[in-house]
Design a protein around this motif. Structure first.
Motif, mmCIF file in Angstrom:
data_model
loop_
_atom_site.group_PDB
_atom_site.id
_atom_site.type_symbol
_atom_site.label_atom_id
_atom_site.label_comp_id
_atom_site.label_asym_id
_atom_site.label_seq_id
_atom_site.Cartn_x
_atom_site.Cartn_y
_atom_site.Cartn_z
ATOM 1 N N LEU A 88 -50.391 -11.314 -36.115
ATOM 2 C CA LEU A 88 -50.754 -9.906 -36.141
ATOM 3 C C LEU A 88 -49.515 -9.052 -35.916
ATOM 4 O O LEU A 88 -48.737 -9.299 -34.976
ATOM 5 N N GLN A 89 -49.334 -8.039 -36.762
ATOM 6 C CA GLN A 89 -48.248 -7.078 -36.611
ATOM 7 C C GLN A 89 -48.755 -5.676 -36.951
ATOM 8 O O GLN A 89 -49.754 -5.526 -37.664
ATOM 9 N N ALA A 90 -48.065 -4.674 -36.462
ATOM 10 C CA ALA A 90 -48.286 -3.290 -36.894
ATOM 11 C C ALA A 90 -47.152 -2.928 -37.838
ATOM 12 O O ALA A 90 -45.971 -3.054 -37.489
ATOM 13 N N ARG A 91 -47.496 -2.482 -39.046
ATOM 14 C CA ARG A 91 -46.498 -2.160 -40.071
ATOM 15 C C ARG A 91 -46.637 -0.707 -40.490
ATOM 16 O O ARG A 91 -47.752 -0.196 -40.655
ATOM 17 N N THR A 92 -45.514 -0.062 -40.705
ATOM 18 C CA THR A 92 -45.553 1.311 -41.186
ATOM 19 C C THR A 92 -46.008 1.327 -42.641
ATOM 20 O O THR A 92 -45.714 0.417 -43.419
ATOM 21 N N THR A 93 -46.737 2.385 -43.015
ATOM 22 C CA THR A 93 -47.193 2.498 -44.406
ATOM 23 C C THR A 93 -46.051 2.893 -45.330
ATOM 24 O O THR A 93 -46.128 2.689 -46.539
ATOM 25 N N THR A 94 -44.995 3.475 -44.750
ATOM 26 C CA THR A 94 -43.790 3.817 -45.513
ATOM 27 C C THR A 94 -42.630 2.996 -44.964
ATOM 28 O O THR A 94 -42.227 3.166 -43.817
ATOM 29 N N GLY A 95 -42.127 2.068 -45.754
ATOM 30 C CA GLY A 95 -41.017 1.228 -45.323
ATOM 31 C C GLY A 95 -41.412 -0.145 -44.845
ATOM 32 O O GLY A 95 -40.589 -1.050 -44.720
ATOM 33 N N ASP A 96 -42.702 -0.353 -44.536
ATOM 34 C CA ASP A 96 -43.219 -1.668 -44.147
ATOM 35 C C ASP A 96 -42.460 -2.256 -42.949
ATOM 36 O O ASP A 96 -42.223 -3.459 -42.870
ATOM 37 N N ALA A 97 -42.074 -1.408 -41.997
ATOM 38 C CA ALA A 97 -41.335 -1.890 -40.820
ATOM 39 C C ALA A 97 -42.294 -2.298 -39.713
ATOM 40 O O ALA A 97 -43.395 -1.741 -39.578
ATOM 41 N N ILE A 98 -41.880 -3.300 -38.930
ATOM 42 C CA ILE A 98 -42.659 -3.729 -37.768
ATOM 43 C C ILE A 98 -42.427 -2.717 -36.652
ATOM 44 O O ILE A 98 -41.287 -2.438 -36.281
ATOM 45 N N VAL A 99 -43.516 -2.166 -36.076
ATOM 46 C CA VAL A 99 -43.370 -1.104 -35.077
ATOM 47 C C VAL A 99 -44.259 -1.376 -33.872
ATOM 48 O O VAL A 99 -45.280 -2.075 -33.963
ATOM 49 N N GLY A 100 -43.869 -0.794 -32.741
ATOM 50 C CA GLY A 100 -44.661 -0.897 -31.531
ATOM 51 C C GLY A 100 -44.602 -2.269 -30.899
ATOM 52 O O GLY A 100 -43.965 -3.205 -31.406
ATOM 53 N N THR A 101 -45.249 -2.399 -29.769
ATOM 54 C CA THR A 101 -45.340 -3.686 -29.062
ATOM 55 C C THR A 101 -46.788 -3.926 -28.667
ATOM 56 O O THR A 101 -47.615 -3.018 -28.680
ATOM 57 N N PHE A 102 -47.052 -5.172 -28.312
ATOM 58 C CA PHE A 102 -48.411 -5.556 -27.948
ATOM 59 C C PHE A 102 -48.475 -5.977 -26.479
ATOM 60 O O PHE A 102 -47.542 -6.600 -25.958
ATOM 61 N N SER A 103 -49.584 -5.620 -25.854
ATOM 62 C CA SER A 103 -49.902 -6.115 -24.520
ATOM 63 C C SER A 103 -50.918 -7.227 -24.688
ATOM 64 O O SER A 103 -52.016 -6.995 -25.202
ATOM 65 N N VAL A 104 -50.562 -8.426 -24.291
ATOM 66 C CA VAL A 104 -51.421 -9.592 -24.499
ATOM 67 C C VAL A 104 -52.524 -9.591 -23.453
ATOM 68 O O VAL A 104 -52.259 -9.648 -22.249
#
Length: 615
Positions: free
Chosen positions: A85-101
């Motif tokens: 699971l990742q969060a990706r920007t809709t423009t540029g497809d970059a991995i963003v943010g962090t997750f708290s498990v």
């Protein structure tokens, strides 16, 4: 021999290689997959069909620092062993943010050298649902949550995505937008065509003169979500418990509203104070639980409000259905124990029993404790609409009040086993010599005993039926178990008495002992059931009704002691009964009757005043 050794070595090599490939990072340490999100499974290609899995988010907009719960859900009958699971920007497809498990089945991954910038499985055990909390970064723009699901080594799906999570401007403490953005999302009443809209805001925080326009940018998690009855019957259908309450002015009000949404589907609002559980509405073909379409707002263990959809099967709740992209514009809050949420569902409402084109249903409005973050069995009897409701029409729905049936049930059981049953048993045991005057061919004590016990059985049967009607089935717990035993024993007690031997028959003593013992068992179980029932009904802080029942038991025990002492004294002829006037036993009986009625009336008043299921 040399060839055999070479062949054996080759077999060992191949088995080890296959074992290594089959494992394919079962512990989830899949950092090599961070970039393309593809498993390292050799030449195996992803499945191009529709994925039986979905990913959804608790919010549809964010600002820096927001915590958004992300849910990975398998369709009914499916499981997955691995995921990324990742969060990706809709423009540029970059991995963003962090997750708290927050889920024991998950662990963080350091993609792009950022700790916990992705989440994956921790083991290859089968999973149907996992959650994680995404912590939003600033200035990254709109994002989507993207998942790769692995059903097994050779079967996996990539690019399973959530709805777009839109970035919104941070707002200052004064309510004005910060300089980099001059818009702020606000909501109009959910029943309106522009149910959730974006209103341009000036630097001073006041609305501009531009017209309000519909937008796909909703409010995210708010602490001040306001739900009211202002537009009930005009632009939305409302169902509340207690009837006519307004959640904007009463924290104990349970309310749901529904209205057709622009673009299809339905706009929902719910508000309730379940004390850390869920509030839910069910759509049914009848007033019985089973084959019902249910939407609920659930407080999760992470403190977020999760919108869930389930179907009921009988009195049980099936697993949550994946929402995917069918639920939009979610806005939730949890303040002072009150759950509030508003959302739009693009799903058709259907009880699975017939086509989804019909829009008339019985409505169930209930709440209760959540079970592992999911909708559980309601803790109180739900409010049920008095008839089928056309959810496309704007109405204010009335509800039946099942608690009144329970009130009647409790009152009848008290009358049966505090008064008529107790008086009938005393007549049979202590009034044989004091009430021997024949009436209709039988002694007065016998006629009184039979009349009072028949009343007790009739009251018990009626109370038994009322309980099942109000609960719409089996409710569980010790109280209904004891009630059923009392019902069965009470039913057979008078039937067996019809076949009693003659008074002078050789085996009459067997009937006498059996009849008396059964009566004693009924009495003990009935009193225990009454205590449990009063605990359910008594909503006062002092729990005084149980104390009154305890006082009644003490009073009854005292009267039995007095009767027994008097009987022993008479047997030994220590005193003589007067030949005229009121017999001593009758005097004791009258005193007991008046005391009995005093305790009974007090408890009946308490039951009538109790409101254990009105909110």
């Amino acid at each position: 021999m040399y060839q055999v050794e070479m062949f054996s070595g080759f077999v060992v090599f191949v088995c080890c290689a296959l074992h290594e490939v089959a494992l394919a990072y079962p512990n989830g340490q899949i950092s090599p997959s961070c970039s393309n999100m593809l498993p390292v499974h050799g030449a195996v290609s992803p499945n191009n069909g529709a994925a039986p899995f979905s990913v959804s988010a608790s919010n549809t907009s964010y600002t820096a620092g927001d915590r958004i719960t992300v849910t990975l859900q398998a369709n009914s009958g499916f499981t997955f062993k691995g995921f990324l699971l990742q969060a990706r920007t809709t423009t540029g497809d970059a991995i963003v943010g962090t997750f708290s498990v927050t889920d024991a089945n998950t662990q963080g991954l350091p993609c792009n050298s950022v700790t916990n910038s992705a989440v994956c499985h921790k083991s290859s055990s089968k999973k149907s649902k996992v959650t994680a909390v995404w912590v939003a970064a600033s200035g990254k723009g709109d994002v989507r949550f993207r998942v790769t699901f692995l059903q097994d080594y050779s079967t996996f799906w990539t690019r399973v995505e959530s709805q777009t999570i839109q970035a919104r401007a941070p707002v200052s403490a004064t309510g004005s937008a910060l300089p980099q953005d001059t818009t702020e999302s606000t909501t109009s009443p959910i029943g309106h065509q522009n149910a959730l809209a974006t209103v341009p805001v000036s630097a001073s925080g006041s609305a501009s003169t531009k017209d309000t326009a519909e937008s796909t940018s909703p409010i995210g998690n708010q602490a001040s979500l306001v739900i009211s009855t202002d537009l009930c019957g005009k632009q939305k259908t409302c169902f509340s418990n207690p009837a006519g309450c307004d959640p904007s002015t009463s924290a104990t009000c349970i309310l749901m509203s529904i209205a057709p949404a622009s673009g299809g589907g339905f706009a929902f609002e719910m508000s309730g104070s379940p004390g850390g559980g869920y509030v839910a509405v069910g759509f049914s073909d009848d007033t019985l639980m089973g084959n019902d379409d249910i939407y609920g707002c659930v407080l999760t263990s992470s403190g977020n409000i999760d919108v869930q959809r389930v179907f009921s099967s009988g009195r049980s709740i099936s697993a949550s259905l994946p929402l995917g992209n069918t639920v939009e514009y979610k806005s939730t809050s949890y303040t002072n124990g009150v759950i509030k949420c508003s959302f739009i569902s693009r799903n058709n409402i259907s009880t699975q029993a017939r086509a989804a084109t019909q829009q008339e249903f019985y409505l169930f409005l209930g709440y209760g404790p959540s079970e592992s973050g999911n909708i559980g069995i309601h803790s109180k009897i739900p409010a049920i609409s008095t008839g089928k409701v056309n959810i496309l029409a704007f109405t204010v729905v009335g509800a039946t009040n099942p608690s009144r049936l329970i009130h009647a049930h409790g009152a009848l059981m008290l009358i049966a086993w505090m008064t008529t049953g107790s008086l009938g048993m005393i007549c049979a045991r202590y009034l044989k010599s004091a009430a021997k005057k024949p009436v209709l061919g039988k002694n007065l004590w016998f006629q009184a005993h039979m009349f009072l016990m028949v009343l007790s059985v009739i009251a018990t049967i009626i109370a038994f039926i009322l309980a099942f009607v109000s609960q719409m089935g089996w409710s569980g717990g010790a109280h209904p178990v004891l009630g059923c035993i009392v019902m069965v024993l009470s039913f057979f007690q008078p039937i067996l008495a019809l076949f009693r031997p003659a008074p002078n028959a050789k085996r009459r003593f067997i009937f006498n002992w059996g009849h008396s013992l059964n009566a004693l068992v009924i009495k003990v179980l009935a009193v225990a059931a009454i205590f449990l029932g009063l605990q359910i009904m008594d909503t006062s802080s002092t729990k005084w009704m149980d104390k009154v029942m305890g006082g009644f038991l003490g009073w009854e025990a005292l009267i039995y002691i007095v009767f027994e002492i008097h009987a022993r004294v008479k047997t030994k002829d220590f005193s003589e009964e007067p030949t005229k006037g009121v017999k001593t036993e009758m005097f004791f009986f009258l005193i007991y009757t008046f005391g009995n009625l005093a305790f009974l009336i007090a408890l009946l008043v308490g039951i009538g005043a109790s409101d254990f299921n009105s909110n």
